[in-house]
Design a protein around this motif. Structure first.
Motif, mmCIF file in Angstrom:
data_model
loop_
_atom_site.group_PDB
_atom_site.id
_atom_site.type_symbol
_atom_site.label_atom_id
_atom_site.label_comp_id
_atom_site.label_asym_id
_atom_site.label_seq_id
_atom_site.Cartn_x
_atom_site.Cartn_y
_atom_site.Cartn_z
ATOM 1 N N PRO A 111 -11.607 12.419 -14.120
ATOM 2 C CA PRO A 111 -11.829 12.583 -16.064
ATOM 3 C C PRO A 111 -10.402 13.509 -16.624
ATOM 4 C CG PRO A 111 -12.590 14.368 -14.348
ATOM 5 C CD PRO A 111 -11.670 13.436 -13.249
ATOM 6 N N GLY A 112 -10.843 12.930 -17.966
ATOM 7 C CA GLY A 112 -9.664 14.436 -18.568
ATOM 8 C C GLY A 112 -9.413 15.361 -18.265
ATOM 9 N N ASN A 113 -10.632 16.217 -18.600
ATOM 10 C CA ASN A 113 -10.417 17.626 -17.197
ATOM 11 C C ASN A 113 -10.487 17.656 -16.020
ATOM 12 O OD1 ASN A 113 -10.498 20.080 -16.652
ATOM 13 N ND2 ASN A 113 -12.243 20.270 -17.911
ATOM 14 N N LEU A 114 -10.126 17.404 -14.876
ATOM 15 C CA LEU A 114 -9.224 17.661 -13.592
ATOM 16 C C LEU A 114 -10.851 18.230 -12.918
ATOM 17 C CD1 LEU A 114 -5.670 16.347 -13.532
ATOM 18 C CD2 LEU A 114 -7.711 14.538 -12.580
ATOM 19 N N ILE A 140 0.727 -1.352 -0.142
ATOM 20 C CA ILE A 140 -0.137 -0.212 -0.111
ATOM 21 C C ILE A 140 0.857 1.381 -0.199
ATOM 22 C CG2 ILE A 140 -1.576 1.525 1.270
ATOM 23 C CD1 ILE A 140 -3.266 -0.697 -0.102
ATOM 24 N N TYR A 141 1.679 1.073 0.842
ATOM 25 C CA TYR A 141 2.751 2.282 0.980
ATOM 26 C C TYR A 141 3.286 2.388 -0.719
ATOM 27 C CZ TYR A 141 6.813 5.511 0.708
ATOM 28 O OH TYR A 141 7.760 6.704 0.705
ATOM 29 N N SER A 142 3.389 2.036 -1.719
ATOM 30 C CA SER A 142 3.801 1.659 -3.178
ATOM 31 C C SER A 142 2.710 2.374 -3.582
ATOM 32 C CB SER A 142 4.109 0.630 -3.196
ATOM 33 O OG SER A 142 5.572 -0.035 -3.001
ATOM 34 N N VAL A 143 1.517 1.698 -3.235
ATOM 35 C CA VAL A 143 0.151 2.775 -4.190
ATOM 36 C C VAL A 143 0.511 4.239 -4.057
ATOM 37 C CG1 VAL A 143 -2.032 2.408 -4.495
ATOM 38 C CG2 VAL A 143 -0.593 0.505 -3.901
ATOM 39 N N VAL A 144 1.273 4.877 -2.964
ATOM 40 C CA VAL A 144 1.701 6.150 -2.269
ATOM 41 C C VAL A 144 2.062 6.568 -3.149
ATOM 42 C CG1 VAL A 144 1.306 7.604 -0.704
ATOM 43 C CG2 VAL A 144 -0.111 5.887 0.046
ATOM 44 N N PHE A 145 3.463 5.625 -3.746
ATOM 45 C CA PHE A 145 4.556 6.226 -4.211
ATOM 46 C C PHE A 145 4.873 6.468 -5.283
ATOM 47 C CE2 PHE A 145 9.470 5.016 -5.453
ATOM 48 C CZ PHE A 145 9.386 6.162 -5.584
ATOM 49 N N THR A 146 3.957 5.347 -6.299
ATOM 50 C CA THR A 146 3.750 5.403 -7.365
ATOM 51 C C THR A 146 3.167 6.987 -8.110
ATOM 52 O OG1 THR A 146 3.066 4.532 -9.547
ATOM 53 C CG2 THR A 146 1.415 4.401 -7.797
ATOM 54 N N GLN A 147 2.311 7.219 -6.967
ATOM 55 C CA GLN A 147 1.540 9.064 -7.235
ATOM 56 C C GLN A 147 1.645 9.993 -8.183
ATOM 57 O OE1 GLN A 147 -1.490 7.926 -7.968
ATOM 58 N NE2 GLN A 147 -1.221 5.963 -6.945
ATOM 59 N N MET A 148 3.491 9.457 -7.453
ATOM 60 C CA MET A 148 4.878 11.000 -8.565
ATOM 61 C C MET A 148 4.792 10.701 -9.723
ATOM 62 S SD MET A 148 7.214 12.204 -5.355
ATOM 63 C CE MET A 148 7.955 10.139 -6.329
ATOM 64 N N ALA A 149 4.691 10.105 -10.199
ATOM 65 C CA ALA A 149 4.562 9.758 -10.842
ATOM 66 C C ALA A 149 3.519 9.921 -12.506
ATOM 67 C CB ALA A 149 5.917 8.494 -11.667
ATOM 68 N N SER A 150 2.364 9.957 -11.590
ATOM 69 C CA SER A 150 1.197 9.837 -12.620
ATOM 70 C C SER A 150 0.534 10.566 -12.409
ATOM 71 C CB SER A 150 0.784 8.501 -12.218
ATOM 72 O OG SER A 150 0.694 7.913 -11.262
ATOM 73 N N LEU A 151 -0.549 10.359 -11.333
ATOM 74 C CA LEU A 151 -1.452 11.853 -10.588
ATOM 75 C C LEU A 151 -1.201 12.993 -10.158
ATOM 76 C CD1 LEU A 151 -4.132 9.674 -9.130
ATOM 77 C CD2 LEU A 151 -4.459 10.963 -11.668
ATOM 78 N N PHE A 152 0.021 13.213 -9.450
ATOM 79 C CA PHE A 152 0.535 14.361 -9.197
ATOM 80 C C PHE A 152 1.088 15.255 -10.800
ATOM 81 C CE2 PHE A 152 2.491 13.331 -4.724
ATOM 82 C CZ PHE A 152 1.497 13.195 -4.249
ATOM 83 N N VAL A 153 1.926 14.424 -11.831
ATOM 84 C CA VAL A 153 1.836 15.188 -12.796
ATOM 85 C C VAL A 153 0.787 15.723 -13.091
ATOM 86 C CG1 VAL A 153 3.240 14.947 -14.896
ATOM 87 C CG2 VAL A 153 3.997 13.830 -12.728
ATOM 88 N N GLU A 154 0.242 14.886 -13.467
ATOM 89 C CA GLU A 154 -1.557 15.545 -13.972
ATOM 90 C C GLU A 154 -1.716 16.448 -13.173
ATOM 91 O OE1 GLU A 154 -4.008 11.748 -14.704
ATOM 92 O OE2 GLU A 154 -2.325 11.335 -16.238
ATOM 93 N N GLN A 155 -1.994 16.251 -11.744
ATOM 94 C CA GLN A 155 -2.724 17.887 -10.640
ATOM 95 C C GLN A 155 -1.937 19.104 -10.696
ATOM 96 O OE1 GLN A 155 -1.836 16.823 -6.693
ATOM 97 N NE2 GLN A 155 -3.162 18.067 -6.382
ATOM 98 N N GLY A 156 0.018 18.636 -11.242
ATOM 99 C CA GLY A 156 0.994 19.845 -11.304
ATOM 100 C C GLY A 156 0.461 20.600 -12.977
#
Length: 592
Positions: free
Chosen positions: A542-545, A356-372
């Motif tokens: 969604p595509g439009n966050l 589960i920790y790795s689930v948190v860690f992997t957000q850096m390469a995906s959703l954190f980038v899209e959020q930014g």
């Protein structure tokens, strides 16, 4: 002391062999002064930094490459990155198996680095020749056109060659680096512990260049240039690794562990109905002559998993076999072999709690980038690539490695008033989970405010919120701090707690937890989107966050990590450390 005596003493020290059974390139006992230690360790740290630069030159911006060049939407791209990253770490099991069983760590590192270089060169060529069409596409404004099945086939073949090469290399290089230090020697044993911290630091410094300089050029659409730089860095890492060959220490592979495990299970099953004593006195233990056939240290008998003890129970039939050709390994196994299986079984609950920790860690390469990307990314006239924000994670890792080793570790050691230094590996991993919860809460709060200041009706939601991307710094910093406690502690823990013949497997456990974390992340995103898009709703991601609720997904991860922390504490209190022959005093300290 006379000059002659000084020379004689110096000569004896220079010819002193290591005590851990390591050998040199020619298979002879390794001479301490001429092999291993920091000269070899520094070569491997530089190799790790260059290889990491190459890998993250691809991985850190892959989510944007998939949306801008390949044409996937945000959810598809996040899932593709999670699956690809997960595959990287699944392949670590292949490298660990070959390393521990047949090839040894040096050959495994060399072969998989060659595959890694081939994959990167193939990706660079296919991107330059086929994927980035029309010329100049792939940036934020100009997305590329559609591609043929052959072109996409070349792309996926290339990135999965990269995954295969890097996955097989990573767990082996960490263990090979640790092999350069003799833990039976006081000074080298201390250096071995320090090596894991510096190894993870080298890993992050390699990321720093790819996450800043390379990311900037790739974000501007110069993907082929970024990929060629990655290929060149991987090639330089391979050359550097081969150049250090005469200096390395080696351990001979121990044979197929699957057969050893199977023998224990089969032998225990065959004696399921045989009565045995409770103190373990009637169990088969190899004598010193027999156990010296390999360089592995003996594992002492421990209570627990009593059913497996039956594999070492000596029966009348076993006595008859020994009078002939010797014992049948599928009916009778030595205690040390049984304990090898017990060690792995004890590790599994701890390992499961790290997923589960790795689930948190992997957000850096995906959703954190899209959020930014959906935040304000410009400062004056300079545009900040969203993926480059992970440099704050790297700076946080560097700062917290220094803070832990120089401040916290000595301070905790003084409080405990024992010979042990600082927090145990299990305690550090628990601290990492606590900080991971804070990271997800921080990301969720930032997303709430990003939505508050966002333009809801945008078509392309990049730069549509007036909230600055620099508000992401706390969540990246929390992730970096948690890595120092979780991943460095995990590397040390699995390396220390796995038997000598399975050291690469121990490092692979760290990577497979990241792998499964990526797959679980992909599954969670798919489930959340399926549930949240019912009744024609746009869903959380969604595509439009700006029309979604990414904050709710972050808070969900914080809740899941909190539950995982409770389960981890229970497992850590239950865990019993490995006990190696001749060094029982090192294993008396409880895990938590």
């Amino acid at each position: 002391m006379s000059c002659l005596e000084t020379q004689r003493k110096f000569g004896e020290e220079s010819e002193e062999i290591t005590l851990d059974g390591s050998v040199d390139w020619h298979g002879r006992p390794a001479i301490r002064a001429k092999s291993g230690r920091w000269p070899a360790g520094i070569i491997l740290l530089l190799n790790q930094g260059l290889a990491t630069l190459a890998f993250f030159g691809i991985g850190v911006n892959l989510v944007l490459f998939l949306t801008r060049v390949v044409g996937q939407n945000n959810a598809e791209a996040a899932n593709s990155v999670s699956k690809w990253t997960g595959t990287v770490y699944i392949f670590s099991l292949v490298g660990a198996f070959l390393s521990d069983s047949y090839w040894g760590r040096y050959k495994t590192c060399a072969v998989f680095q060659v595959i890694f270089v081939i994959g990167l060169m193939s990706l660079s060529l296919s991107s330059y020749l086929f994927l980035i069409k029309p010329k100049g596409c792939g940036n934020e404004l100009n997305h590329c056109g559609k591609h043929s099945k052959l072109e996409m086939g070349m792309f996926y073949l290339s990135i999965y060659l990269v995954a295969f090469g890097n996955g097989g290399y990573q767990p082996t290089i960490a263990t090979f680096g640790a092999d350069q230090y003799d833990e039976e020697h006081s000074r080298e044993g201390h250096s071995k512990v320090a090596f894991f911290s510096y190894f993870y630091l080298a890993f992050n410094i390699g990321q720093l260049f790819s996450n800043t300089i390379l990311v900037y050029y790739e974000d501007e659409g110069m993907w082929a240039l970024g990929f060629w730089v990655s290929a060149g860095s991987a090639f330089a890492a391979l050359v550097l690794f081969l150049a250090g060959t005469p200096r390395y220490r080696h351990f001979k592979p121990s044979g197929n562990p699957l057969s050893r495990f199977s023998q224990v299970l089969v032998a225990a099953s065959r004696k399921a109905k045989v009565q045995m004593s409770s103190n373990g006195e009637d169990l088969y233990d190899m004598d010193m002559k027999e156990s010296s056939n390999n360089n592995n240290r003996k594992i002492l008998y421990t209570h627990g998993f009593k059913f497996l003890d039956r594999a070492a129970l000596i029966t009348s039939r076993d006595m008859e076999d020994q009078k002939g050709i010797g014992h049948n390994p599928w009916r009778l196994c030595p205690v040390s072999q049984v304990e090898e299986v017990k060690c792995i079984l004890r590790l599994l609950p701890i390992w499961l709690c790290t997923i589960i920790y790795s689930v948190v860690f992997t957000q850096m390469a995906s959703l954190f980038v899209e959020q930014g990307a959906a935040m304000k990314t410009t400062v004056s006239h300079f545009k900040i690539p969203p993926a480059s924000m992970s440099s704050f994670d790297i700076l946080s890792v560097a700062a917290f490695i220094f803070f832990y080793r120089r401040v916290l570790d000595p301070f905790v050691g003084k409080l405990k008033k024992t010979d042990s230094k600082g927090l145990t590996e299990l305690q550090r991993m628990g601290v990492g989970l606590v900080i991971a919860v804070l990271a997800m809460v921080s990301a969720g709060i930032v997303e709430c405010y990003r939505l508050k200041y966002a333009e809801k009706g945008c078509i392309h939601c990049n730069d549509t919120s007036t909230l600055s991307i620099f508000w992401q710094i706390p969540q990246y910093a929390f992730i970096g701090a948690s890595e120092v406690f979780m991943y460095v502690g995990q590397l040390e823990f699995f390396n220390a707690q796995t038997p000598d013949g399975l050291k690469s497997f121990g490092s692979a456990l760290c990577m497979t937890s990241i792998s499964l974390g990526n797959y679980v992340s992909s599954l969670l995103v798919s489930m959340v989107m399926k549930i949240s898009t019912e009744d024609h709703m746009p869903g959380w991601i969604p595509g439009n966050l700006n029309k979604g609720h990414l904050d709710r997904f972050y808070f969900l991860l914080a809740a899941l990590t909190s539950i995982d922390l409770i389960a981890y504490i229970v497992c850590a209190k239950w865990y019993k450390c490995i006990q190696l022959g001749g060094k029982p005093e090192e294993n008396d300290e409880p895990g938590v």
